[in-house]
Motif scaffolding. Structure first.
Motif: not given
Length: 151
Positions: A1-18, A31-38
């Motif tokens: 069973m695989s779980t979706v990491s917080d980073v992967e979940q966050w990536e799905r909500n990043v603007s398509p332009a980025i 990862l840096a962009l994720y860390l800036g958000d959290v």
């Protein structure tokens, strides 16, 4: 069973332009962009405690600097110019890791450990990117040159 990491979940909500930019392929940048958000949440929490207001400011600046310097370096031609910005990002990642260590007194242990782990990951990635870029040299193609005088 695989779980979706917080980073992967966050990536799905990043603007398509980025996500559509070539820079998105750079894991250290993601990862840096994720860390800036959290980090926004963490900094808001630190700011509420008078003792950690200046720490919150330092942490937020360091976190923002990591991704910004990777982005600027990536946009450079390569070689020494790109390395310089990646080295700035490396310094900022280590600085942010330092501030998270100091923030452990206000943030919970799990959050602090996770952020430090992610920043260590960014540091490791940059430590492989920097030497790789040092060995990259941009050269113009050799132009054909005919020294024969016209007849």
């Amino acid at each position: 069973m695989s779980t979706v990491s917080d980073v992967e979940q966050w990536e799905r909500n990043v603007s398509p332009a980025i996500r559509g930019d070539a820079l998105w392929k750079v894991k250290a940048y993601r990862l840096a962009l994720y860390l800036g958000d959290v980090g926004w949440i963490d900094v808001s929490r630190l700011y509420r405690d008078m003792r950690t207001r200046s720490l919150a400011d330092q942490l937020y600046r360091a976190l923002g600097s990591v991704g910004a310097n990777i982005a600027e370096g990536y946009s450079r031609g390569g070689g020494r110019d790109r390395v310089r910005f990646y080295e700035y990002a490396l310094g900022s990642a280590r600085e942010a890791r330092h501030w998270y260590h100091q923030a452990r007194h206000v943030l919970d242990e799990e959050t602090t450990a996770q952020r430090i782990e992610h920043l260590t990951g960014v540091t490791r990635l940059l430590l492989t990117m920097i030497p790789d870029q040092r060995s990259t040299h941009l050269r113009e193609p050799v132009a054909p040159y005919d020294a024969t005088p016209p007849a």
